[in-house]
Design a protein around this motif. Structure first.
Motif, PDB file in Angstrom:
ATOM      1  N   ASP A  23       0.857  -1.178   0.000  1.00 27.80           N
ATOM      2  CA  ASP A  23       0.000   0.000   0.000  1.00 27.80           C
ATOM      3  C   ASP A  23       0.897   1.233   0.000  1.00 27.80           C
ATOM      4  N   THR A  30       0.933   3.095   3.568  1.00 26.94           N
ATOM      5  CA  THR A  30       1.450   2.475   4.782  1.00 26.94           C
ATOM      6  C   THR A  30       2.617   1.543   4.534  1.00 26.94           C
ATOM      7  N   PRO A  34      -4.581  -5.332   1.251  1.00 27.49           N
ATOM      8  CA  PRO A  34      -5.538  -6.254   1.849  1.00 27.49           C
ATOM      9  C   PRO A  34      -6.362  -6.974   0.804  1.00 27.49           C
ATOM     10  N   CYS A  75     -12.508  -2.146  -2.979  1.00 30.24           N
ATOM     11  CA  CYS A  75     -12.202  -1.693  -1.619  1.00 30.24           C
ATOM     12  C   CYS A  75     -11.553  -0.318  -1.621  1.00 30.24           C
ATOM     13  N   ARG A 128     -10.299   3.066   1.419  1.00 30.65           N
ATOM     14  CA  ARG A 128      -9.996   3.389   2.813  1.00 30.65           C
ATOM     15  C   ARG A 128     -10.562   4.736   3.236  1.00 30.65           C
ATOM     16  N   ASP A 150     -12.372  -4.952   6.061  1.00 32.33           N
ATOM     17  CA  ASP A 150     -11.125  -5.693   6.233  1.00 32.33           C
ATOM     18  C   ASP A 150     -10.117  -4.708   6.805  1.00 32.33           C
ATOM     19  N   GLY A 151     -10.013  -4.657   8.131  1.00 31.47           N
ATOM     20  CA  GLY A 151      -9.147  -3.678   8.770  1.00 31.47           C
ATOM     21  C   GLY A 151      -9.680  -2.278   8.519  1.00 31.47           C
ATOM     22  N   HIS A 152      -8.865  -1.443   7.875  1.00 29.98           N
ATOM     23  CA  HIS A 152      -9.280  -0.071   7.549  1.00 29.98           C
ATOM     24  C   HIS A 152      -9.878   0.029   6.153  1.00 29.98           C
ATOM     25  N   TRP A 153     -10.039  -1.094   5.477  1.00 33.20           N
ATOM     26  CA  TRP A 153     -10.577  -1.115   4.123  1.00 33.20           C
ATOM     27  C   TRP A 153     -12.073  -1.384   4.166  1.00 33.20           C
ATOM     28  N   HIS A 154     -12.814  -0.643   3.379  1.00 37.81           N
ATOM     29  CA  HIS A 154     -14.260  -0.807   3.241  1.00 37.81           C
ATOM     30  C   HIS A 154     -14.513  -1.336   1.836  1.00 37.81           C
TER      31      HIS A 154
END
Length: 184
Positions: free
Chosen positions: A11, A14, A19, A112, A114, A168-172
């Motif tokens: 990514d 980060t 993801p 997806c 963020r 999925d974590g910070h992913w929508h």
């Protein structure tokens, strides 16, 4: 400009793995099906065409007919544009992930982002199709076009068997499912 990156790329924000890359526990694809594939794009509306084309190529491998492939491509395009417009407010430089796989005899497409979280209730409540809309949306007769556009989700829900939200974590993610074509 094509900025798509293949699955497993880090990514840009980060440095973490995407993801949208296939999970290690996902195992092998069902017999005769292509392996899951994932890409990451920049949040430019123009990238939606490339994202949709990647899914169309995947659908070619699955045997979808010449009528179904463009419909699926349209759903990916609409979901991608929604991510750019609604989640990111048309800001570029942000990641939009795309993953395709075959699960339980269904094509599964995940788009997806963020940015602003998807509202599962709103996605579930979005109507399918256009039967409830007026035939004339104000083309030259002074009747205003409804402010609540929502055409993308209507299209997706009309074409796909299922449409839902996953986190999925910070992913929508908007997760779209469609039955595989019948074997001949």
């Amino acid at each position: 400009m094509n900025r798509a990156r293949d699955e497993g790329d880090a990514d840009p924000g980060t440095g973490a793995p995407s993801p949208c890359a296939p999970a290690a526990s996902a195992g092998a694809s069902p017999q005769g099906c292509p392996a899951p594939a994932a890409w990451q794009f920049d949040s430019h509306v123009e990238e939606a065409h490339e994202a949709a084309a990647r899914v169309r190529e995947y659908c070619d491998l699955l045997g979808y007919c010449e009528v179904e492939r463009p419909r699926i491509e349209l759903c990916v395009y609409e979901a991608f544009v929604n991510a750019v417009e609604h989640a990111y407010g048309n800001r570029s430089g942000l990641p939009v992930g795309l993953r395709v796989a075959v699960e339980d005899r269904q094509l599964v497409v995940r788009v997806c982002q963020r940015g602003v979280a998807l509202d599962p209730a709103r996605v579930a409540a979005a109507p399918s199709g256009f039967d409830d809309l007026p035939l004339d949306l104000g083309a030259g007769d002074g009747v205003p076009i409804p402010e609540d556009r929502g055409r993308g989700l209507r299209i997706i829900k009309l074409i796909m068997d299922q449409c839902a939200v996953a986190v999925d974590g910070h992913w929508h993610c908007l997760v779209m499912r469609l039955s595989l074509p019948e074997e001949e």
